[in-house]
Design a protein around this motif. Structure first.
Motif, PDB file in Angstrom:
ATOM      1  N   ARG A 105       0.818  -1.222   0.000  1.00 40.61           N
ATOM      2  CA  ARG A 105       0.000   0.000   0.000  1.00 40.61           C
ATOM      3  C   ARG A 105       0.848   1.266   0.000  1.00 40.61           C
ATOM      4  O   ARG A 105       0.443   2.280  -0.545  1.00 40.61           O
ATOM      5  CB  ARG A 105      -0.939   0.004   1.202  1.00 40.61           C
ATOM      6  CG  ARG A 105      -2.036  -1.015   1.079  1.00 40.61           C
ATOM      7  CD  ARG A 105      -3.024  -0.918   2.222  1.00 40.61           C
ATOM      8  NE  ARG A 105      -4.029  -1.953   2.054  1.00 40.61           N
ATOM      9  CZ  ARG A 105      -4.417  -2.751   3.013  1.00 40.61           C
ATOM     10  NH1 ARG A 105      -3.925  -2.635   4.225  1.00 40.61           N
ATOM     11  NH2 ARG A 105      -5.324  -3.667   2.778  1.00 40.61           N
ATOM     12  N   ASP A 106       2.027   1.188   0.602  1.00 34.96           N
ATOM     13  CA  ASP A 106       2.898   2.377   0.652  1.00 34.96           C
ATOM     14  C   ASP A 106       3.776   2.496  -0.592  1.00 34.96           C
ATOM     15  O   ASP A 106       4.624   3.377  -0.679  1.00 34.96           O
ATOM     16  CB  ASP A 106       3.754   2.371   1.911  1.00 34.96           C
ATOM     17  CG  ASP A 106       4.784   1.244   1.942  1.00 34.96           C
ATOM     18  OD1 ASP A 106       4.872   0.458   0.968  1.00 34.96           O
ATOM     19  OD2 ASP A 106       5.519   1.150   2.946  1.00 34.96           O
ATOM     20  N   ARG A 160       3.278 -13.289 -18.202  1.00 39.07           N
ATOM     21  CA  ARG A 160       2.861 -11.903 -18.388  1.00 39.07           C
ATOM     22  C   ARG A 160       2.705 -11.264 -17.016  1.00 39.07           C
ATOM     23  O   ARG A 160       2.632 -11.951 -16.003  1.00 39.07           O
ATOM     24  CB  ARG A 160       1.545 -11.821 -19.168  1.00 39.07           C
ATOM     25  CG  ARG A 160       0.420 -12.530 -18.464  1.00 39.07           C
ATOM     26  CD  ARG A 160      -0.932 -11.883 -18.668  1.00 39.07           C
ATOM     27  NE  ARG A 160      -1.982 -12.673 -18.060  1.00 39.07           N
ATOM     28  CZ  ARG A 160      -2.288 -12.668 -16.766  1.00 39.07           C
ATOM     29  NH1 ARG A 160      -1.615 -11.927 -15.927  1.00 39.07           N
ATOM     30  NH2 ARG A 160      -3.257 -13.417 -16.297  1.00 39.07           N
ATOM     31  N   ASN A 161       2.634  -9.940 -17.006  1.00 35.90           N
ATOM     32  CA  ASN A 161       2.443  -9.205 -15.761  1.00 35.90           C
ATOM     33  C   ASN A 161       0.957  -9.049 -15.467  1.00 35.90           C
ATOM     34  O   ASN A 161       0.138  -8.965 -16.386  1.00 35.90           O
ATOM     35  CB  ASN A 161       3.090  -7.824 -15.856  1.00 35.90           C
ATOM     36  CG  ASN A 161       4.574  -7.916 -16.108  1.00 35.90           C
ATOM     37  OD1 ASN A 161       5.239  -8.831 -15.632  1.00 35.90           O
ATOM     38  ND2 ASN A 161       5.106  -6.983 -16.874  1.00 35.90           N
ATOM     39  N   GLU A 162       0.634  -8.979 -14.179  1.00 36.71           N
ATOM     40  CA  GLU A 162      -0.743  -8.728 -13.762  1.00 36.71           C
ATOM     41  C   GLU A 162      -1.082  -7.259 -13.996  1.00 36.71           C
ATOM     42  O   GLU A 162      -0.233  -6.380 -13.831  1.00 36.71           O
ATOM     43  CB  GLU A 162      -0.900  -9.073 -12.277  1.00 36.71           C
ATOM     44  CG  GLU A 162      -2.305  -8.877 -11.744  1.00 36.71           C
ATOM     45  CD  GLU A 162      -2.459  -9.279 -10.289  1.00 36.71           C
ATOM     46  OE1 GLU A 162      -3.570  -9.663  -9.914  1.00 36.71           O
ATOM     47  OE2 GLU A 162      -1.479  -9.203  -9.527  1.00 36.71           O
ATOM     48  N   THR A 163      -2.313  -6.998 -14.352  1.00 33.42           N
ATOM     49  CA  THR A 163      -2.787  -5.631 -14.525  1.00 33.42           C
ATOM     50  C   THR A 163      -3.893  -5.368 -13.517  1.00 33.42           C
ATOM     51  O   THR A 163      -4.845  -6.143 -13.418  1.00 33.42           O
ATOM     52  CB  THR A 163      -3.347  -5.421 -15.954  1.00 33.42           C
ATOM     53  OG1 THR A 163      -2.334  -5.776 -16.898  1.00 33.42           O
ATOM     54  CG2 THR A 163      -3.778  -3.990 -16.178  1.00 33.42           C
ATOM     55  N   GLY A 164      -3.758  -4.290 -12.756  1.00 33.78           N
ATOM     56  CA  GLY A 164      -4.806  -3.895 -11.822  1.00 33.78           C
ATOM     57  C   GLY A 164      -4.904  -4.746 -10.582  1.00 33.78           C
ATOM     58  O   GLY A 164      -5.942  -4.746  -9.917  1.00 33.78           O
ATOM     59  N   GLY A 165      -3.859  -5.460 -10.235  1.00 30.82           N
ATOM     60  CA  GLY A 165      -3.892  -6.304  -9.044  1.00 30.82           C
ATOM     61  C   GLY A 165      -2.872  -5.858  -8.016  1.00 30.82           C
ATOM     62  O   GLY A 165      -2.403  -4.725  -8.029  1.00 30.82           O
ATOM     63  N   SER A 166      -2.496  -6.773  -7.150  1.00 31.54           N
ATOM     64  CA  SER A 166      -1.548  -6.455  -6.078  1.00 31.54           C
ATOM     65  C   SER A 166      -0.097  -6.672  -6.491  1.00 31.54           C
ATOM     66  O   SER A 166       0.810  -6.393  -5.718  1.00 31.54           O
ATOM     67  CB  SER A 166      -1.857  -7.304  -4.846  1.00 31.54           C
ATOM     68  OG  SER A 166      -1.741  -8.679  -5.169  1.00 31.54           O
TER      69      SER A 166
END
Length: 153
Positions: free
Chosen positions: A27-28, A104-110
């Motif tokens: 989160r930071d 592939r990379n995650e989009t919109g996740g953590s």
């Protein structure tokens, strides 16, 4: 103090001397490498959780082949408003085999990156303690399925 329990499932995927990792964004904004995986949804089996989470975070489809064990961590979170939280993370670790998909990379996740890292390079990575616990379970295969590591995430 408020109590919180999070149950999650993670994959230890080793192929040709490389470990599949996802880079977690806190989160930071701090970024550290972790095992692909994440929180169980209500009513979901941990086996299904690890399959879903690995695909979401890395693009790979996996087959869990061995339940390696369980890691448990605990810490206190200070809250800006309200009581502090006594947090416990229960992490179920599976050895998984890649069955398909494309990295592939995650989009919109953590997580923001997915990559294969040589096992020899893992100690030099900025990483969460879960990687060390997972690799220890993968290497040692304790009968109890317990890491007994004290690690901070």
């Amino acid at each position: 103090m408020r109590e919180e329990l999070r149950v999650a499932a993670y994959a230890v995927c080793v192929r040709d001397g490389h470990l599949l990792l996802a880079r977690w964004v806190a989160r930071d904004g701090t970024r550290r490498w972790t095992l692909p995986g994440g929180g169980m949804e209500h009513g979901e089996h941990p086996h299904d959780t690890v399959v879903r989470e690995v695909e979401e975070e890395t693009g790979h489809t996996v087959e869990p082949v061995t339940l390696l064990g369980i890691d448990s961590m605990r810490r206190t979170h200070s809250r800006r408003f309200g009581p502090d939280t006594d947090f416990q993370g229960l992490r179920i670790l599976y050895e998984c085999r890649i069955t398909g998909g494309t990295l592939r990379n995650e989009t919109g996740g953590s997580t923001d990156l997915a990559a294969w890292h040589p096992l020899a390079d893992i100690p030099d990575l900025k990483r969460v303690g879960l990687i060390d616990a997972g690799l220890r379970l993968w290497r040692e295969r304790p009968e109890s399925g317990r890491t007994d590591l004290t690690v901070e995430d």
